[in-house]
Scaffold this active site. Structure first.
Site, short mmCIF file in Angstrom:
data_model
loop_
_atom_site.label_atom_id
_atom_site.label_comp_id
_atom_site.label_asym_id
_atom_site.label_seq_id
_atom_site.Cartn_x
_atom_site.Cartn_y
_atom_site.Cartn_z
N GLU A 1 20.37 -9.62 27.98
CA GLU A 1 21.15 -9.27 26.79
C GLU A 1 20.46 -8.09 26.11
O GLU A 1 19.24 -7.98 26.12
CB GLU A 1 21.25 -10.47 25.85
CG GLU A 1 22.17 -11.53 26.43
CD GLU A 1 22.26 -12.77 25.57
OE1 GLU A 1 22.03 -12.69 24.37
OE2 GLU A 1 22.56 -13.83 26.14
N ALA B 1 2.66 -12.30 24.11
CA ALA B 1 2.43 -13.62 23.51
C ALA B 1 3.03 -13.65 22.11
O ALA B 1 3.13 -12.63 21.44
CB ALA B 1 0.93 -13.90 23.44
N CYS C 1 19.49 -18.46 28.42
CA CYS C 1 19.16 -18.54 29.85
C CYS C 1 17.85 -19.23 30.15
O CYS C 1 17.85 -20.31 30.73
CB CYS C 1 19.16 -17.14 30.46
SG CYS C 1 20.80 -16.42 30.46
C1 UDX Z 1 16.80 -13.42 30.82
C2 UDX Z 1 16.36 -12.66 32.09
O1 UDX Z 1 15.48 -11.59 31.72
C3 UDX Z 1 17.56 -12.11 32.81
O2 UDX Z 1 17.17 -11.47 34.03
C4 UDX Z 1 18.51 -13.25 33.13
O3 UDX Z 1 19.68 -12.75 33.74
C5 UDX Z 1 18.88 -13.99 31.85
O4 UDX Z 1 17.70 -14.43 31.18
P1 UDX Z 1 17.58 -12.69 28.38
O5 UDX Z 1 17.78 -14.15 28.08
O6 UDX Z 1 18.62 -11.72 27.94
O7 UDX Z 1 17.42 -12.46 29.95
O8 UDX Z 1 16.22 -12.29 27.67
P2 UDX Z 1 14.80 -11.69 28.06
O9 UDX Z 1 14.74 -10.27 27.70
O10 UDX Z 1 14.41 -12.06 29.43
O11 UDX Z 1 13.90 -12.50 27.02
C6 UDX Z 1 13.87 -13.92 27.05
C7 UDX Z 1 13.01 -14.47 25.95
O12 UDX Z 1 11.65 -14.25 26.24
C8 UDX Z 1 13.24 -13.88 24.55
O13 UDX Z 1 13.26 -14.93 23.62
C9 UDX Z 1 12.04 -12.99 24.34
O14 UDX Z 1 11.70 -12.86 22.99
C10 UDX Z 1 10.96 -13.74 25.11
N1 UDX Z 1 9.87 -12.91 25.59
C11 UDX Z 1 10.10 -11.91 26.48
C12 UDX Z 1 8.58 -13.17 25.16
O15 UDX Z 1 8.34 -14.09 24.36
N2 UDX Z 1 7.55 -12.39 25.64
C13 UDX Z 1 7.75 -11.39 26.51
O16 UDX Z 1 6.77 -10.74 26.88
C14 UDX Z 1 9.07 -11.12 26.94
#
Ligand code: UDX
Length: 441
Positions: free
Chosen positions: A150, A259, A267
């Site tokens: 997203e 972190a 997802c």
């Molecule tokens: C995720 C996958 O990245 C994607 O490939 C799949 O199709 C759907 O799920 P999305 O849910 O859009 O996508 O978010 P993403 O950008 O992956 O972040 C997920 C969560 O992880 C967020 O809450 C974000 O804040 C958190 N996050 C991400 C962290 O806490 N630390 C990070 O370093 C990266």
């Protein structure tokens, strides 16, 4: 080609608009009348950068239409299944109600030679079961998982890292050879194929697993660094420097080692739970038992953030003004599903704090789910007279544009809890703030 996309949520609406933008004639089908009306008029029912432009171009060109009538799928060469697979209420397994009903309603409209391409994230084994329903019509089922993020959904759909297509057993199939079916899928994604995007042809089970394995890995990476944050908290180490230092190792890499409050959204949390539930059904619970730990580490970060705020207020939360910056589960999204930001805000409210939440996009969605919280669109008003500032979603507005001096001129007390390790503690402390990070001294 003429394509239909069944389910027009975050995945399907973007897929439909993106496919129209690369030259296909696309009909998006959804049971939600209000969503269809919005999409038909070219407006996106949720925030996704670039989507409104694609929708209005597509609708204006006549190549993109939306309807609630499944009969509109008739005549498409490929029917994409893009309905949601949320977590089942009261259990960890995925709820396949929408997938099952979409397939059931599509069946009467399938012709021999059609392709049904499953994009929804499903438990491994689902495609093989659906194929038994679909293939008697002479249509072919492929599984074509989606990896979009997203906030970058348009880009990820038009220009993905890789394309994965899982096919079934050729002997059980009607009208078309595997080669022919794969060629049609390549024709669908002609722009990505022309750029030599890796195109992996595999079986159903592998295709289904690629998606859940990728999300399980990403969740593991985030919880790994958050586990290190817990150790850093016990030792005075700095988890952000630790992440930088290990991230230089090409085998590890710095991405997804942020972190903080941990992961949320529609997802990662539900996918790791559904994977655990499916592994149990397969008699392989131990193989992914670690995912329970990943989930637990992730949820503990929310407790930690609440504790930091309570400590920052010297244990007296009642009627203290807490300025919560962020409601969406991550920046560039208005999605509040399993949002760590809102969870923290709601818990602080539950402790008696006077919580005011701001977010550039997600306030309407947040207010629907947590009507007990106070929402304020203006960042300055949110900060005004606050006893503590809590950064929970790292939008640029809060991360880059907000200076400690400006924030300091508005608040009652210069105390900040940085739930996303987004601020430079040196700069904030120099401006007179008491700074608390997540796994930083
Ligand atoms: C995720 C996958 O990245 C994607 O490939 C799949 O199709 C759907 O799920 P999305 O849910 O859009 O996508 O978010 P993403 O950008 O992956 O972040 C997920 C969560 O992880 C967020 O809450 C974000 O804040 C958190 N996050 C991400 C962290 O806490 N630390 C990070 O370093 C990266």
């Amino acid at each position: 080609m003429r394509l239909s996309v069944i389910g027009c949520g975050y995945l399907g609406a973007v897929h439909a608009a993106a496919m129209a933008s690369i030259g296909h004639d696309v009909v998006g089908i959804d049971v939600d009348e209000a969503k269809v009306t919005a999409l038909r008029s070219g407006s996106a029912p949720f925030f996704e950068p670039g989507l409104p432009e694609l929708l209005s171009e597509g609708v204006a060109s006549g190549r993109l239409s939306f309807t609630t009538d499944m009969a509109a799928a008739s005549g498409s060469s490929v029917h994409f299944l893009a309905v949601g697979t949320p977590q089942t209420a009261g259990a960890h397994a995925a709820d396949l109600t929408y997938v099952n009903s979409a397939v059931e309603q599509l069946l009467p409209h399938l012709r021999p030679g059609d392709i049904v391409a499953g994009k929804s994230t499903v438990p491994v084994g689902t495609a093989a079961r659906l194929a038994e329903l679909i293939e008697p019509t002479g249509a072919t089922l492929v599984w074509n998982p989606e990896f979009l993020r997203e906030g970058w959904a348009v880009e990820d759909t038009i220009d993905p890292d890789r394309l994965v297509v899982g096919t079934g057993d050729a002997s059980s199939r009607g009208a078309r050879s595997t080669t022919d079916v794969i060629q049609t899928m390549k024709d669908v994604y002609h722009t990505a194929v022309a750029k030599d995007t890796p195109f992996i042809v595999t079986d159903y089970a592998t295709a289904e697993l690629v998606k859940v394995a990728a999300n399980a890995f990403l969740a593991t990476k985030i919880s790994f660094i958050n586990a290190m944050a817990e150790i850093a908290e016990a030792t005075g180490a700095d988890v952000t420097q630790l992440a930088d230092a290990i991230g230089y190792d090409g085998r590890i890499g710095r991405r997804f080692l942020g972190a903080g409050l941990g992961f949320g959204g529609g997802c990662l949390p539900k996918d790791i739970r559904a994977f655990t539930a499916r592994a149990e059904e397969l008699g392989r619970a131990e193989s992914v038992a670690f995912l329970r730990e990943i989930d637990a580490i992730n949820l503990r970060r929310r407790d930690r953030a609440v504790d930091l705020v309570v400590n920052a207020l010297d244990g007296v939360v009642f009627q203290k003004k807490v300025a919560v910056l962020g409601a969406a589960f991550k920046p560039h999204s208005d999605d509040i599903r399993d949002s760590p930001a809102l969870d923290v805000a709601a818990r602080l409210k539950g402790l008696g704090a006077d919580v005011v939440v701001t977010d550039p996009q997600a306030l309407e969605n947040a207010a629907r789910v947590h009507p007990q919280l106070t929402y304020e669109p203006s960042l300055d008003e949110t900060l005004r007279d606050a006893d503590v500032v809590v950064l929970v979603t790292e939008w640029d507005e809060y991360r880059r544009q907000l200076t400690p001096e400006h924030a300091g001129s508005l608040v009652a007390q210069r105390v900040v809890v940085d739930g996303r390790n987004s601020y430079d503690p040196v700069a904030w402390r120099a401006a007179g703030w008491t700074y608390y990070g997540m796994g930083r001294p």
